[in-house]
Design a protein around this motif. Structure first.
Motif, mmCIF file in Angstrom:
data_model
loop_
_atom_site.group_PDB
_atom_site.id
_atom_site.type_symbol
_atom_site.label_atom_id
_atom_site.label_comp_id
_atom_site.label_asym_id
_atom_site.label_seq_id
_atom_site.Cartn_x
_atom_site.Cartn_y
_atom_site.Cartn_z
ATOM 1 N N THR A 96 33.554 17.071 102.505
ATOM 2 C CA THR A 96 34.109 15.762 102.178
ATOM 3 C C THR A 96 35.087 15.908 101.022
ATOM 4 O O THR A 96 34.744 16.433 99.968
ATOM 5 C CB THR A 96 33.001 14.764 101.808
ATOM 6 O OG1 THR A 96 32.066 14.678 102.892
ATOM 7 C CG2 THR A 96 33.592 13.385 101.547
ATOM 8 N N MET A 97 36.315 15.426 101.275
ATOM 9 C CA MET A 97 37.379 15.517 100.271
ATOM 10 C C MET A 97 38.116 14.186 100.230
ATOM 11 O O MET A 97 38.537 13.673 101.274
ATOM 12 C CB MET A 97 38.345 16.657 100.647
ATOM 13 C CG MET A 97 39.567 16.781 99.775
ATOM 14 S SD MET A 97 40.603 18.154 100.363
ATOM 15 C CE MET A 97 42.063 17.912 99.371
ATOM 16 N N ASP A 98 38.272 13.622 99.058
ATOM 17 C CA ASP A 98 38.984 12.348 98.889
ATOM 18 C C ASP A 98 38.427 11.263 99.807
ATOM 19 O O ASP A 98 39.169 10.461 100.378
ATOM 20 C CB ASP A 98 40.484 12.527 99.147
ATOM 21 C CG ASP A 98 41.126 13.495 98.163
ATOM 22 O OD1 ASP A 98 40.606 13.624 97.033
ATOM 23 O OD2 ASP A 98 42.139 14.130 98.523
ATOM 24 N N GLY A 99 37.092 11.267 99.986
ATOM 25 C CA GLY A 99 36.445 10.234 100.783
ATOM 26 C C GLY A 99 36.478 10.451 102.279
ATOM 27 O O GLY A 99 35.906 9.670 103.036
ATOM 28 N N LYS A 100 37.132 11.524 102.746
ATOM 29 C CA LYS A 100 37.209 11.804 104.183
ATOM 30 C C LYS A 100 36.379 13.043 104.505
ATOM 31 O O LYS A 100 36.510 14.067 103.831
ATOM 32 C CB LYS A 100 38.660 12.017 104.613
ATOM 33 C CG LYS A 100 38.815 12.363 106.093
ATOM 34 C CD LYS A 100 40.276 12.489 106.485
ATOM 35 C CE LYS A 100 40.435 13.015 107.912
ATOM 36 N NZ LYS A 100 39.705 12.225 108.911
ATOM 37 N N SER A 101 35.530 12.930 105.539
ATOM 38 C CA SER A 101 34.650 14.035 105.917
ATOM 39 C C SER A 101 35.103 14.686 107.213
ATOM 40 O O SER A 101 35.672 14.031 108.101
ATOM 41 C CB SER A 101 33.210 13.539 106.087
ATOM 42 O OG SER A 101 32.691 13.069 104.862
ATOM 43 N N GLN A 102 34.837 15.982 107.317
ATOM 44 C CA GLN A 102 34.978 16.694 108.587
ATOM 45 C C GLN A 102 33.683 17.462 108.812
ATOM 46 O O GLN A 102 33.155 18.090 107.900
ATOM 47 C CB GLN A 102 36.197 17.622 108.582
ATOM 48 C CG GLN A 102 36.180 18.707 107.533
ATOM 49 C CD GLN A 102 37.478 19.497 107.488
ATOM 50 O OE1 GLN A 102 38.560 18.926 107.372
ATOM 51 N NE2 GLN A 102 37.374 20.821 107.582
ATOM 52 N N THR A 103 33.167 17.365 110.023
ATOM 53 C CA THR A 103 31.835 17.882 110.315
ATOM 54 C C THR A 103 31.911 18.862 111.471
ATOM 55 O O THR A 103 32.346 18.505 112.573
ATOM 56 C CB THR A 103 30.874 16.736 110.664
ATOM 57 O OG1 THR A 103 30.896 15.764 109.613
ATOM 58 C CG2 THR A 103 29.460 17.261 110.841
ATOM 59 N N GLY A 104 31.496 20.103 111.214
ATOM 60 C CA GLY A 104 31.576 21.141 112.224
ATOM 61 C C GLY A 104 30.234 21.745 112.556
ATOM 62 O O GLY A 104 29.255 21.591 111.824
ATOM 63 N N ILE A 105 30.202 22.441 113.674
ATOM 64 C CA ILE A 105 29.022 23.176 114.121
ATOM 65 C C ILE A 105 29.279 24.656 113.865
ATOM 66 O O ILE A 105 30.309 25.202 114.272
ATOM 67 C CB ILE A 105 28.739 22.929 115.608
ATOM 68 C CG1 ILE A 105 28.407 21.460 115.836
ATOM 69 C CG2 ILE A 105 27.598 23.820 116.105
ATOM 70 C CD1 ILE A 105 28.292 21.081 117.298
ATOM 71 N N VAL A 106 28.337 25.295 113.173
ATOM 72 C CA VAL A 106 28.451 26.716 112.858
ATOM 73 C C VAL A 106 27.644 27.502 113.877
ATOM 74 O O VAL A 106 26.457 27.243 114.087
ATOM 75 C CB VAL A 106 27.926 27.019 111.444
ATOM 76 C CG1 VAL A 106 28.133 28.494 111.100
ATOM 77 C CG2 VAL A 106 28.608 26.128 110.411
ATOM 78 N N ASP A 176 33.976 22.966 92.312
ATOM 79 C CA ASP A 176 34.825 22.657 91.162
ATOM 80 C C ASP A 176 36.067 21.867 91.545
ATOM 81 O O ASP A 176 36.617 21.131 90.720
ATOM 82 C CB ASP A 176 35.253 23.956 90.455
ATOM 83 C CG ASP A 176 34.090 24.651 89.757
ATOM 84 O OD1 ASP A 176 33.061 23.991 89.522
ATOM 85 O OD2 ASP A 176 34.213 25.857 89.469
ATOM 86 N N ASP A 177 36.533 22.029 92.780
ATOM 87 C CA ASP A 177 37.738 21.310 93.215
ATOM 88 C C ASP A 177 37.433 19.910 93.746
ATOM 89 O O ASP A 177 38.316 19.236 94.278
ATOM 90 C CB ASP A 177 38.495 22.120 94.270
ATOM 91 C CG ASP A 177 37.655 22.435 95.502
ATOM 92 O OD1 ASP A 177 36.474 22.000 95.568
ATOM 93 O OD2 ASP A 177 38.156 23.130 96.400
ATOM 94 N N GLY A 178 36.173 19.481 93.618
ATOM 95 C CA GLY A 178 35.809 18.127 94.036
ATOM 96 C C GLY A 178 35.398 17.983 95.477
ATOM 97 O O GLY A 178 35.057 16.873 95.917
ATOM 98 N N VAL A 179 35.396 19.073 96.244
ATOM 99 C CA VAL A 179 34.987 19.018 97.645
ATOM 100 C C VAL A 179 33.465 19.126 97.743
ATOM 101 O O VAL A 179 32.856 20.030 97.167
ATOM 102 C CB VAL A 179 35.651 20.139 98.461
ATOM 103 C CG1 VAL A 179 35.158 20.105 99.916
ATOM 104 C CG2 VAL A 179 37.171 20.013 98.422
#
Length: 415
Positions: A96-106, A176-179
């Motif tokens: 999640t970065m700047d309020g937007k999420s991306q969700t993946g399958i590992v 540290d980068d906010g992610v």
């Protein structure tokens, strides 16, 4: 039909995940990596950039570097910093970065899918960069960094993922980068089978980022096949570590250009030539100009921003590569006016990821009074997939994906 396979991940102890996880090896120099890891014995940079633990006179591609990476990886396992799961699982990885999420399958994807072009590429790879990762994967006997893949959104896969994310999260930290990084373990065999079966209905996977890691993993797999002529195809070296995201989740940001000089032209001569193919307008805004649609560009020149818009009829090709904004700029301005004939090799051009902000463009131009910079409208996922489907290659530095996947959260051993 895409193959997705569960695996026994080697991953950090829960209390150390935030200290282990690091940015990919190829987004930083050795000096930057050394500084980042200097007070962190748990940092995965000790594996992915193992030269930081050797004398600075050792060549980056010396075998000692890869042997040190293997030594550090095994030490982290022996010291229970990294622990291997006891059964084959899939995993969910949300950023999640700047309020937007991306969700993946590992999970693990197939080297045969790569060879048969079910896993589609859109970039050329360089042999020296490939060889570096081939040595790293082969000597470490592991995929230490995941390949960033995307697929066309599927409701059924999405539903399973959303249900599973209601369960306990195993990692949850903000870097540290906010992610923010969150991980769930899918350890139910029935659910794993359902997800893998759904991917059999997915026609293609697309490499978003990690072309060199993918090519190297495949070549190590081919090497292992030659070394094991009676291989069954089920061995771990036939698969490589991947994170698969639905295309609707992903965000491509701008990848901008800076040219050192005007190719011997005065500002007036340069602007006259540009105006033949682009509408040129001085931008009166207080902030840097960010293009708002395809076919528009910002240009920073002589301490001011201009708006450029490609003129109608400038290009008529149906080729998906020719229609890219980066191609239009290259073919109608950078090459014929500024003399940037090959952006891959010309040292007068540099590329700046949009994550660094447009202020970075201004800064670089101010360092050289004759320089010029271009802010770009981002390439879209649809453009990327159309080019990959056509079996074509994108121009260099066409896409910049954010946020970056962390290395060290998942390791896939090849045996």
């Amino acid at each position: 039909m895409a193959i997705l396979r569960a695996f026994k991940a080697i991953r950090p102890r829960r209390d150390l995940a935030d200290k282990v996880a690091q940015l990919p090896y190829d987004v930083m120099s050795s000096e930057e990596a050394k500084e980042m890891a200097k007070d962190n014995i748990y940092s995965f940079l000790h594996v992915d950039k193992a030269e930081i633990d050797l004398d600075e006179n050792v060549d980056l591609y010396d075998r000692k570097v890869y042997e040190k990476a293997n030594e550090n990886l095994n030490k982290m396992i022996d010291n229970n910093i990294l622990i291997q799961d006891k059964k084959n699982n899939l995993y969910i990885y949300r950023l999640t970065m700047d309020g937007k999420s991306q969700t993946g399958i590992v999970g693990c994807t197939s080297i045969d899918d790569y060879l048969n072009n079910r896993i589609k590429k859109h970039e050329y790879t360089r042999k020296d960069k490939e060889q570096d990762r081939i040595n790293h994967v082969d000597i470490c006997d592991a995929n230490t960094g995941p390949i960033f893949l995307t697929y066309k959104y599927d409701d059924k896969i999405n539903d399973i993922v959303n249900i599973w994310m209601k369960k306990e999260v195993v990692y949850d930290f903000t870097a540290d980068d906010g992610v923010r990084h969150e991980v769930w373990v899918i350890d139910d065999d029935k659910t794993i089978k359902s997800i893998c079966n759904l991917f059999k209905n997915v026609d293609s996977l697309y490499i978003a980022d990690g072309h060199h890691r993918a090519a190297s993993a495949v070549k190590v797999g081919i090497k292992r096949r030659r070394e094991n002529p009676n291989y069954s195809g089920d061995e771990e070296f036939n698969f490589f570590l991947s994170v698969l995201f639905p295309h609707s989740d992903l965000r491509i940001i701008d990848y901008n250009r800076v040219v050192r000089d005007l190719n011997g032209l005065s500002t007036e001569e340069y602007l006259f030539k540009v105006s033949k193919k682009f509408d040129v307008e001085v931008y009166e805004g207080k902030e840097a100009y960010r293009p708002f649609r395809k076919g528009t560009y910002g240009m920073y020149l002589g301490g001011r921003w201009y708006k450029l818009a490609v003129k109608e009829g400038t290009y008529n090709s149906d080729d998906p590569v020719d229609k890219l904004d980066v191609s239009i700029l290259q073919d109608n301005l950078l090459a014929p006016i500024l003399g940037i004939d090959d952006p891959r090799t010309n040292d007068r051009i540099s590329f700046v990821g949009g994550i660094r902000g447009l202020g970075e463009l201004e800064k670089r131009v101010r360092q050289n009074d004759m320089g010029v910079a271009f802010s770009m409208y981002p390439t879209t996922l649809e453009e990327l997939m159309n080019i990959a489907d056509a079996g074509k290659v994108m121009p260099p530095k066409s896409t910049w994906f954010e946020p970056k996947l962390r290395s060290g959260l998942f390791i896939h051993k090849l045996k």
